[in-house]
Design a protein around this motif. Structure first.
Motif, PDB file in Angstrom:
ATOM      1  N   SER B  17       0.856  -1.208   0.015  1.00  0.00           N
ATOM      2  CA  SER B  17       0.002  -0.007   0.127  1.00  0.00           C
ATOM      3  C   SER B  17       0.821   1.211   0.021  1.00  0.00           C
ATOM      4  CB  SER B  17      -1.007   0.114   1.271  1.00  0.00           C
ATOM      5  OG  SER B  17      -0.163   0.152   2.408  1.00  0.00           O
ATOM      6  N   ASP B  19       0.560   3.358   2.214  1.00  0.00           N
ATOM      7  CA  ASP B  19       0.968   3.513   3.653  1.00  0.00           C
ATOM      8  C   ASP B  19       2.270   3.120   3.863  1.00  0.00           C
ATOM      9  OD1 ASP B  19      -1.958   4.002   3.554  1.00  0.00           O
ATOM     10  OD2 ASP B  19      -1.571   3.903   5.810  1.00  0.00           O
ATOM     11  N   PHE B  20       2.743   2.123   3.200  1.00  0.00           N
ATOM     12  CA  PHE B  20       3.980   1.574   3.300  1.00  0.00           C
ATOM     13  C   PHE B  20       5.220   2.572   2.617  1.00  0.00           C
ATOM     14  CE2 PHE B  20       2.172  -2.821   3.445  1.00  0.00           C
ATOM     15  CZ  PHE B  20       2.611  -3.210   4.756  1.00  0.00           C
ATOM     16  N   GLY B  24       1.914   7.635   7.177  1.00  0.00           N
ATOM     17  CA  GLY B  24       0.909   8.671   7.477  1.00  0.00           C
ATOM     18  C   GLY B  24       1.568   9.524   8.727  1.00  0.00           C
ATOM     19  N   HIS B  25       1.814   8.846   9.657  1.00  0.00           N
ATOM     20  CA  HIS B  25       2.501   9.377  10.871  1.00  0.00           C
ATOM     21  C   HIS B  25       3.803   9.949  10.537  1.00  0.00           C
ATOM     22  CE1 HIS B  25       4.457   5.550  11.143  1.00  0.00           C
ATOM     23  NE2 HIS B  25       4.959   5.875  12.135  1.00  0.00           N
ATOM     24  N   LEU B  28       2.602  12.596   6.241  1.00  0.00           N
ATOM     25  CA  LEU B  28       1.313  13.411   6.469  1.00  0.00           C
ATOM     26  C   LEU B  28       1.448  14.417   7.364  1.00  0.00           C
ATOM     27  CD1 LEU B  28       0.626  11.593   3.897  1.00  0.00           C
ATOM     28  CD2 LEU B  28      -1.698  11.658   4.865  1.00  0.00           C
ATOM     29  N   ALA B  29       1.770  13.814   8.612  1.00  0.00           N
ATOM     30  CA  ALA B  29       1.812  14.480   9.763  1.00  0.00           C
ATOM     31  C   ALA B  29       2.805  15.563   9.964  1.00  0.00           C
ATOM     32  CB  ALA B  29       1.702  13.607  11.130  1.00  0.00           C
ATOM     33  N   ASN B  30       3.415  15.656   8.935  1.00  0.00           N
ATOM     34  CA  ASN B  30       4.693  16.483   8.837  1.00  0.00           C
ATOM     35  C   ASN B  30       4.768  17.272   7.617  1.00  0.00           C
ATOM     36  OD1 ASN B  30       7.322  17.316   9.743  1.00  0.00           O
ATOM     37  ND2 ASN B  30       8.198  15.166   9.805  1.00  0.00           N
ATOM     38  N   PRO B  31       3.849  18.269   7.456  1.00  0.00           N
ATOM     39  CA  PRO B  31       3.594  18.992   6.158  1.00  0.00           C
ATOM     40  C   PRO B  31       4.841  19.741   5.936  1.00  0.00           C
ATOM     41  CG  PRO B  31       2.324  19.924   7.929  1.00  0.00           C
ATOM     42  CD  PRO B  31       2.742  18.589   8.394  1.00  0.00           C
ATOM     43  N   GLY B  70      -4.520   1.486  -1.652  1.00  0.00           N
ATOM     44  CA  GLY B  70      -4.811   2.420  -0.601  1.00  0.00           C
ATOM     45  C   GLY B  70      -4.970   3.847  -0.956  1.00  0.00           C
ATOM     46  N   SER B  71      -4.257   4.599  -0.059  1.00  0.00           N
ATOM     47  CA  SER B  71      -4.248   6.088   0.035  1.00  0.00           C
ATOM     48  C   SER B  71      -3.925   6.680  -1.172  1.00  0.00           C
ATOM     49  CB  SER B  71      -3.673   6.583   1.266  1.00  0.00           C
ATOM     50  OG  SER B  71      -3.109   7.979   1.127  1.00  0.00           O
ATOM     51  N   SER B  72      -4.486   7.865  -1.458  1.00  0.00           N
ATOM     52  CA  SER B  72      -3.961   8.455  -2.874  1.00  0.00           C
ATOM     53  C   SER B  72      -2.580   9.293  -2.715  1.00  0.00           C
ATOM     54  CB  SER B  72      -4.943   9.529  -3.286  1.00  0.00           C
ATOM     55  OG  SER B  72      -5.124  10.423  -2.496  1.00  0.00           O
ATOM     56  N   ARG B  73      -1.947   9.263  -1.702  1.00  0.00           N
ATOM     57  CA  ARG B  73      -0.862   9.869  -1.299  1.00  0.00           C
ATOM     58  C   ARG B  73       0.071   9.363  -2.417  1.00  0.00           C
ATOM     59  NH1 ARG B  73       0.020   7.364   4.486  1.00  0.00           N
ATOM     60  NH2 ARG B  73      -2.237   7.716   4.505  1.00  0.00           N
ATOM     61  N   ASN B  74       1.065  10.161  -2.766  1.00  0.00           N
ATOM     62  CA  ASN B  74       2.082   9.891  -3.956  1.00  0.00           C
ATOM     63  C   ASN B  74       3.156   8.955  -3.505  1.00  0.00           C
ATOM     64  OD1 ASN B  74       3.099   9.694  -6.733  1.00  0.00           O
ATOM     65  ND2 ASN B  74       3.479  11.988  -6.753  1.00  0.00           N
TER      66      ASN B  74
END
Ligand code: SF4
Lengths: 415, 177
Positions: B17, B19-20, B24-25, B28-31, B70-74
């Protein structure tokens, strides 16, 4: 040859009479989200193609837990003003994007929307083609267009009658457990059948929300009077329901009889790990956190069922239950209906509407070796915090029952 | 873009995914985190240490089914920042595939790829024709190539969305220079 719902919608937006799967088309897009405004500015473009069709809310780190996050949203507000975006929802008037955008009329039957965030498939509950655009959402902001590969369509026929205590979440966990989490890969999944009609909008919404969990590009329900009832006063532009032609071609068709469905949970690791709750009872899976929230399952009826189960009962001493409604509108409705009071009395922590805990961002991150039963949509390793934590997925009823029991529990025992 | 790439293989399983690729933590939690910093956490949960001390520029990643689910993060942003030159997988999630095209990281669907190579072997990939040669065994495999003239082909050849957009904005008169 006839067309599926997705083919009809894509053809209409490509200005073509017909399209077939595998074809690449440039389409006019009806709406997008504002996540790529910074990139638009970087490109030196000084207007969006249509300021009324751009929707934006800050939901993931909302409100900001760090200075960096605060500066990011401050920058967003500047861009919202610069580009004169009509549909921006400030804290207190917002919530989680998929819910907030729908409440404010972003989606209508027959429309094509490409917006940032993977769970955009959720919008297909409105008989529309709604999907994720990521970096290329900036292309939509600039031109109001995007390319699509016309997907193959799959039909999932939901037969029978949904037993009580079973909701949309149990349906999708069941379907994903049998078909795997890639039956929708690149595809448009159309849900139909008697159970699809019986389901409430909220239940269907959970199914389309988890469309991306089965890989889908679009997850679509047919439109009916329930669709119209939700959209009434929210969408004022004209629209028409789109139905598949009788001779439309599907690459696969799956039928399920759901009359014997029982509440489901998905074991940690993959949303396709669904098993009946009763089958894990003997394992006595202790939970540290029970999360009722996210864009998947924190709508009014989700809070209602949790309140019904928790009424006059207490959250187990070893459990913290976090409740975060899917939008501030839902929060207000649940407050007025007394559900939040019931949840508070039971010892739950009621948060504002936010993505925070769902993605392991803030407001409820899991520590090492902790276990959470969650009404959200993803149980991947590390999804809600520590890579050593475990997330089980279930319906809101099962979350509530487990919060009381202190271990994963069958909601049918809490009638 | 250079169309033939060769390199050493790193092999991953099914359902890797995003996420791997981008926890996120951590990310994403670190803009404001730079792509290079974010890439250090790539695969941290399933392969600790890989991103920091094992993978080298020019390496090739091979994965199983549903890569980038999973998530759409690139996730491709991190893979590209690590210097990977090509990604081949049995199948790839739609969102991830699109992100890869936009990022300009050639990512090909290559049915049979997991059985075709072992970790550490070297392969050569032609990203236009989709032919894959195992330089250690001499075996050949055909991956799915983007058809010429299609939008993803044009984007990839332009080097990603950025260059594609700049050209189009100019053409439509939306920017001056
Ligand atoms: S609630 Fe969770 S799944 Fe939904 S948009 Fe937010 S982070 Fe994503």
């Amino acid at each position: 040859m006839g067309m599926t719902i997705a083919e009809k919608i894509l053809a209409a937006h490509a200005g073509a009479d017909t399209v077939t799967s595998g074809q690449y088309v440039w389409c006019k897009v009806d709406a997008t989200s504002g996540h790529r405004l910074p990139e638009l500015e970087e490109f030196g473009v000084d207007r969006v193609w249509d300021k009324d069709k751009v929707f934006m809310v800050d939901d993931h780190q909302a409100p900001p837990p760090t200075i960096a996050a605060a500066n990011k949203v401050k920058e967003l507000r500047r861009l919202i003003k610069k580009y004169d975006i009509t549909n921006f929802f400030e804290y207190g008037r917002g919530g989680i994007l998929h819910q907030v955008f729908a409440e404010n009329g972003m989606y209508a039957p027959g429309e094509l929307v490409a917006q940032c965030d993977s769970h955009s498939t959720a919008g297909g509950v409105f008989n529309a083609c709604v999907t994720n655009a990521n970096l290329d959402a900036v292309h939509v902001l600039a031109f109001g267009e995007l390319w699509f590969r016309v997907p193959e369509s799959v039909r999932v026929i939901l037969n029978g009658t949904l037993p009580s205590w079973c909701v949309g979440k149990d349906v999708i966990l069941k379907v994903a457990s049998e078909l795997g989490t890639d039956y929708g890969l690149y595809r448009s999944v159309e849900y139909t059948g008697p159970v699809a009609s019986q389901m409430t909008m909220a239940q269907r919404w959970t199914v389309t929300n988890m469309g991306v969990e089965v890989g889908a590009k679009f997850a679509i329900f047919e439109g009916d009077d329930k669709t119209d009832a939700f959209l009434k006063d929210r969408v004022t532009r004209p629209y028409e329901h789109v139905t598949a032609d009788p001779d439309a071609s599907y690459v696969a068709e799956y039928e399920f009889d759901l009359s014997d469905l029982t509440p489901m949970v998905a074991r940690p690791g993959d949303p396709g790990n669904g098993v009946p709750v009763e089958s894990v009872k003997s394992e006595r899976v202790k939970v540290d956190q029970a999360f009722l929230g996210s864009c998947t399952n924190a709508r009014l009826e989700d809070l209602e069922v949790a309140a019904r189960i928790l009424k006059g009962r207490k959250v187990h001493p070893d459990v913290r239950m976090l409740v975060s409604p899917s939008s501030q509108e839902v929060f207000g409705e649940a407050l007025k209906a007394g559900y939040l009071e019931t949840l508070l009395d039971a010892g739950a922590l009621v948060e504002h509407s936010t993505c925070g805990p769902c993605y392991g961002g803030h407001l409820g991150v899991l520590g090492d070796h902790e276990t959470c039963i969650s009404s959200s949509n993803r149980n991947f390793t590390g999804r809600m915090g520590s890579p050593l934590s475990h997330v089980w997925l279930s319906s809101p009823a099962t979350v509530a029952a487990s919060a009381i029991a202190g271990e994963i529990a069958d909601p049918r025992e809490y009638l | 873009m250079e169309t033939v790439k060769s390199g050493r293989i790193w092999k991953f399983g099914d359902h890797i995914s995003t996420d791997f690729m981008m926890p996120g933590h951590r990310v994403l939690a670190n803009p404001g985190i730079s792509p290079e910093e974010a890439a250090k956490f790539c695969m941290e949960a399933n392969r600790p240490g890989w991103a920091v001390s094992e993978v080298q520029a020019g390496d090739i990643l091979v994965a199983g089914k549903n890569f980038g689910c999973g998530s759409s993060r690139n996730g491709s942003q991190s893979l590209k920042a690590l210097g990977l030159s090509v990604v081949l997988a049995e199948s790839v999630s739609r969102i991830h595939l699109r992100n890869a095209v936009n990022t300009g990281l050639p990512t090909l669907v290559a049915p049979g790829i997991t059985a075709f190579v072992e970790e550490g072997q070297r392969i050569e990939v032609n990203i236009v024709t989709g032919t894959v040669e195992n330089l250690d065994t001499g075996g050949m495999l055909q991956a799915e190539a983007w058809e010429e003239g299609t939008p993803p082909y044009e984007l990839l050849m332009a080097g990603g969305l950025d260059a594609f957009m700049r050209a189009k904005l100019k053409e439509r008169g939306l920017v001056s220079s």
